[in-house]
Design a protein around this motif. Structure first.
Motif, PDB file in Angstrom:
ATOM      1  N   THR A 192      51.249  -8.360  39.482  1.00  0.00           N
ATOM      2  CA  THR A 192      50.431  -7.211  39.888  1.00  0.00           C
ATOM      3  C   THR A 192      51.236  -6.229  40.727  1.00  0.00           C
ATOM      4  O   THR A 192      51.187  -5.015  40.517  1.00  0.00           O
ATOM      5  CB  THR A 192      49.204  -7.683  40.696  1.00  0.00           C
ATOM      6  N   LEU A 193      52.013  -6.761  41.677  1.00  0.00           N
ATOM      7  CA  LEU A 193      52.758  -5.905  42.600  1.00  0.00           C
ATOM      8  C   LEU A 193      54.054  -5.363  42.008  1.00  0.00           C
ATOM      9  O   LEU A 193      54.677  -4.500  42.617  1.00  0.00           O
ATOM     10  CB  LEU A 193      53.061  -6.671  43.890  1.00  0.00           C
ATOM     11  N   ASN A 194      54.444  -5.868  40.832  1.00  0.00           N
ATOM     12  CA  ASN A 194      55.665  -5.369  40.210  1.00  0.00           C
ATOM     13  C   ASN A 194      55.557  -3.895  39.825  1.00  0.00           C
ATOM     14  O   ASN A 194      56.563  -3.265  39.512  1.00  0.00           O
ATOM     15  CB  ASN A 194      56.018  -6.199  38.969  1.00  0.00           C
ATOM     16  N   ARG A 195      54.343  -3.366  39.859  1.00  0.00           N
ATOM     17  CA  ARG A 195      54.158  -1.951  39.557  1.00  0.00           C
ATOM     18  C   ARG A 195      54.367  -1.081  40.797  1.00  0.00           C
ATOM     19  O   ARG A 195      54.078   0.114  40.769  1.00  0.00           O
ATOM     20  CB  ARG A 195      52.746  -1.723  39.010  1.00  0.00           C
ATOM     21  N   TRP A 196      54.848  -1.692  41.871  1.00  0.00           N
ATOM     22  CA  TRP A 196      55.025  -0.938  43.117  1.00  0.00           C
ATOM     23  C   TRP A 196      55.961   0.255  42.925  1.00  0.00           C
ATOM     24  O   TRP A 196      55.794   1.288  43.571  1.00  0.00           O
ATOM     25  CB  TRP A 196      55.578  -1.848  44.220  1.00  0.00           C
ATOM     26  N   VAL A 197      56.943   0.117  42.026  1.00  0.00           N
ATOM     27  CA  VAL A 197      57.897   1.202  41.813  1.00  0.00           C
ATOM     28  C   VAL A 197      57.182   2.450  41.300  1.00  0.00           C
ATOM     29  O   VAL A 197      57.466   3.568  41.735  1.00  0.00           O
ATOM     30  CB  VAL A 197      58.995   0.775  40.813  1.00  0.00           C
ATOM     31  N   VAL A 198      56.237   2.250  40.378  1.00  0.00           N
ATOM     32  CA  VAL A 198      55.475   3.382  39.832  1.00  0.00           C
ATOM     33  C   VAL A 198      54.698   4.064  40.953  1.00  0.00           C
ATOM     34  O   VAL A 198      54.717   5.293  41.091  1.00  0.00           O
ATOM     35  CB  VAL A 198      54.522   2.908  38.717  1.00  0.00           C
ATOM     36  N   VAL A 199      54.007   3.254  41.768  1.00  0.00           N
ATOM     37  CA  VAL A 199      53.233   3.809  42.892  1.00  0.00           C
ATOM     38  C   VAL A 199      54.163   4.533  43.859  1.00  0.00           C
ATOM     39  O   VAL A 199      53.857   5.637  44.333  1.00  0.00           O
ATOM     40  CB  VAL A 199      52.464   2.682  43.620  1.00  0.00           C
ATOM     41  N   HIS A 200      55.308   3.920  44.140  1.00  0.00           N
ATOM     42  CA  HIS A 200      56.258   4.484  45.097  1.00  0.00           C
ATOM     43  C   HIS A 200      56.793   5.835  44.620  1.00  0.00           C
ATOM     44  O   HIS A 200      56.838   6.806  45.389  1.00  0.00           O
ATOM     45  CB  HIS A 200      57.419   3.498  45.278  1.00  0.00           C
ATOM     46  N   VAL A 201      57.175   5.900  43.356  1.00  0.00           N
ATOM     47  CA  VAL A 201      57.744   7.145  42.809  1.00  0.00           C
ATOM     48  C   VAL A 201      56.695   8.246  42.735  1.00  0.00           C
ATOM     49  O   VAL A 201      56.945   9.395  43.133  1.00  0.00           O
ATOM     50  CB  VAL A 201      58.364   6.881  41.416  1.00  0.00           C
ATOM     51  N   VAL A 202      55.506   7.908  42.226  1.00  0.00           N
ATOM     52  CA  VAL A 202      54.440   8.916  42.111  1.00  0.00           C
ATOM     53  C   VAL A 202      54.038   9.423  43.486  1.00  0.00           C
ATOM     54  O   VAL A 202      53.880  10.641  43.705  1.00  0.00           O
ATOM     55  CB  VAL A 202      53.216   8.330  41.368  1.00  0.00           C
ATOM     56  N   ALA A 203      53.863   8.495  44.438  1.00  0.00           N
ATOM     57  CA  ALA A 203      53.485   8.894  45.799  1.00  0.00           C
ATOM     58  C   ALA A 203      54.567   9.764  46.431  1.00  0.00           C
ATOM     59  O   ALA A 203      54.269  10.726  47.149  1.00  0.00           O
ATOM     60  CB  ALA A 203      53.238   7.649  46.666  1.00  0.00           C
ATOM     61  N   ALA A 204      55.833   9.448  46.154  1.00  0.00           N
ATOM     62  CA  ALA A 204      56.941  10.235  46.710  1.00  0.00           C
ATOM     63  C   ALA A 204      56.943  11.654  46.141  1.00  0.00           C
ATOM     64  O   ALA A 204      57.141  12.636  46.872  1.00  0.00           O
ATOM     65  CB  ALA A 204      58.273   9.549  46.419  1.00  0.00           C
ATOM     66  N   ILE A 205      56.713  11.771  44.834  1.00  0.00           N
ATOM     67  CA  ILE A 205      56.672  13.106  44.212  1.00  0.00           C
ATOM     68  C   ILE A 205      55.556  13.937  44.820  1.00  0.00           C
ATOM     69  O   ILE A 205      55.738  15.117  45.172  1.00  0.00           O
ATOM     70  CB  ILE A 205      56.490  12.979  42.690  1.00  0.00           C
ATOM     71  N   VAL A 206      54.385  13.320  44.970  1.00  0.00           N
ATOM     72  CA  VAL A 206      53.240  14.026  45.574  1.00  0.00           C
ATOM     73  C   VAL A 206      53.556  14.405  47.018  1.00  0.00           C
ATOM     74  O   VAL A 206      53.283  15.526  47.460  1.00  0.00           O
ATOM     75  CB  VAL A 206      51.973  13.142  45.504  1.00  0.00           C
ATOM     76  N   MET A 207      54.156  13.463  47.757  1.00  0.00           N
ATOM     77  CA  MET A 207      54.464  13.718  49.159  1.00  0.00           C
ATOM     78  C   MET A 207      55.432  14.884  49.326  1.00  0.00           C
ATOM     79  O   MET A 207      55.219  15.765  50.170  1.00  0.00           O
ATOM     80  CB  MET A 207      55.049  12.461  49.810  1.00  0.00           C
ATOM     81  N   TYR A 208      56.490  14.917  48.525  1.00  0.00           N
ATOM     82  CA  TYR A 208      57.481  15.996  48.660  1.00  0.00           C
ATOM     83  C   TYR A 208      56.886  17.351  48.269  1.00  0.00           C
ATOM     84  O   TYR A 208      57.206  18.370  48.882  1.00  0.00           O
ATOM     85  CB  TYR A 208      58.724  15.691  47.832  1.00  0.00           C
TER      86      TYR A 208
END
Length: 227
Positions: A192-208
């Motif tokens: 389940t948590l292996n998708r953390w990279v997707v969440v991390h990248v998407v959240a980073a794009i939104v944050m920037y």
């Protein structure tokens, strides 16, 4: 992640977890636009921009080739972890707990999503993998011990009653069952948590994107401490 890094990042995340809901007890609406508040914001934004150095070195071969003489990918990753956590802390302090505007609220949420997903990938999943490997080794040992008991009892009519080392058979079987359940549970969590990279990248794009909009709006509407 070293033990020192775990303790340090854990302490920083604990401080961050306490700072976020602190707006219920303290609010300083004018702090973000003050000189001191702006310095905190500039420092946070600078750290978040510097985080991209790790991404550039990891994704771009020519950057890695030129930078490896100055810094290792592991050292840059440690900086990435520290800078992200400290940047989030400075960002929350900069807000003065004034969570009124949709832009500010969304930026804080995205920032926390980046930090928390990064922590999951950098620490929690690594720790989970180490725990699973340790439990799998222990499970193999217990199964081997059970096979010895079963083989010893195979030549007689008597049922195996225990481990030659003295562990009762029912406890041995219970330990095997418990470990199998624990490993299965951890494997499910890890998948389940292996998708953390997707969440991390998407959240980073939104944050920037939100960070750029936040900086633009600050200059567009004027810096209060310059007036």
């Amino acid at each position: 992640m070293t033990q020192t890094e775990k303790v340090t990042v854990g302490a920083l995340l604990s401080a961050l977890a306490l700072l976020v809901p602190a707006f219920l007890l303290h609010r300083a609406p004018r702090f973000a636009g003050s000189l001191t508040g702006s310095m905190f914001g500039i420092a946070a934004a600078t750290l978040f921009v510097l985080l991209l150095s790790y991404t550039a070195m990891k994704r771009q071969a020519w950057v890695k080739e030129r930078a490896k003489a100055w810094v290792s990918i592991g050292g840059l990753l440690s900086f990435h972890v520290y800078a992200g956590t400290v940047g989030a802390l400075l960002g929350i302090i900069h807000s003065g707990h004034k969570f009124d505007s949709p832009l500010g609220i969304t930026l804080v949420v995205a920032m926390l999503a980046v930090v928390s997903s990064g922590f999951v990938g950098r620490y929690y999943l690594v720790q989970l993998g180490e725990d699973m490997r340790s439990q799998q080794k222990e499970l193999k040992l217990l199964r081997d011990r059970y096979d010895v008991i079963a083989a010893a009892a195979g030549g007689s009519t008597a049922q195996p009653v225990g481990d030659p080392s003295g562990l009762p058979l029912d406890r041995l079987l219970g330990a095997i069952s418990d470990l199998e359940v624990a490993i299965t549970t951890r494997e499910t969590i890890k998948r389940t948590l292996n998708r953390w990279v997707v969440v991390h990248v998407v959240a980073a794009i939104v944050m920037y994107a939100l960070l750029a909009l936040h900086i633009w709006s600050a200059f567009y509407y004027g810096l209060r401490w310059l007036r």
